[in-house]
Design a protein around this motif. Structure first.
Motif, mmCIF file in Angstrom:
data_model
loop_
_atom_site.group_PDB
_atom_site.id
_atom_site.type_symbol
_atom_site.label_atom_id
_atom_site.label_comp_id
_atom_site.label_asym_id
_atom_site.label_seq_id
_atom_site.Cartn_x
_atom_site.Cartn_y
_atom_site.Cartn_z
ATOM 1 N N ARG A 24 0.926 -1.108 -0.139
ATOM 2 C CA ARG A 24 0.022 -0.158 -0.247
ATOM 3 C C ARG A 24 1.059 1.117 0.038
ATOM 4 N N GLY A 25 0.944 1.999 -1.113
ATOM 5 C CA GLY A 25 1.608 3.086 -1.082
ATOM 6 C C GLY A 25 2.933 2.916 -2.050
ATOM 7 N N SER A 66 3.169 -1.320 3.995
ATOM 8 C CA SER A 66 2.595 0.105 3.679
ATOM 9 C C SER A 66 3.880 1.171 3.799
ATOM 10 N N GLU A 68 4.545 5.099 4.492
ATOM 11 C CA GLU A 68 4.043 6.394 5.039
ATOM 12 C C GLU A 68 4.826 7.391 5.055
#
Length: 126
Positions: A24-25, A66, A68
């Motif tokens: 994710r990302g 992920s 961030e």
């Protein structure tokens, strides 16, 4: 090419054994404070080390990664569900041996996974 995609390709063989890697990302290439090849190698090695630990549990539902944003730079959190805190802590020395010679890379273990930060050149330590 992007860092996360290249690192996941590098670690594909071992992540396949535990059900793959869900991402994710993405890390904007211009935001990585270390050379791209070093970022790919460090992230790929960390994913592989975590996947090997998860494989020992027999859990096959995959890893989660992920991306961030942090004040210091892009932060990757890689989790292996069912990985015990003890197993994650046992990874600490191996992770640090992968990243210790890479200026701008900070790595540590956290509950059931790893955290890897590529510090921007102007950023202070995390």
């Amino acid at each position: 090419a992007n860092v996360v995609k290249s690192a996941s390709e590098l670690s594909r063989h071992v992540t396949k054994m535990v059900g793959g890697l869900r991402v994710r990302g993405e890390i904007p290439t211009d935001k990585v404070g270390v050379p791209r090849h070093a970022a790919v190698a460090a992230l790929g090695a960390c994913i592989s080390l975590l996947a090997n630990e998860v494989a020992r549990t027999g859990f096959c539902r995959g890893l989660q990664l992920s991306v961030e944003s942090s004040g210091a730079g892009p932060c990757m959190r890689i989790y292996g569900p069912m990985l015990s805190n003890e197993a994650a802590a046992g990874l600490r020395e191996r992770i640090l041996s992968v990243t210790e010679d890479l200026p701008g890379v900070a790595a540590d273990v956290e509950r059931a996974g790893l955290r890897l930060i590529f510090r921007r050149p102007e950023a202070k330590a995390c």
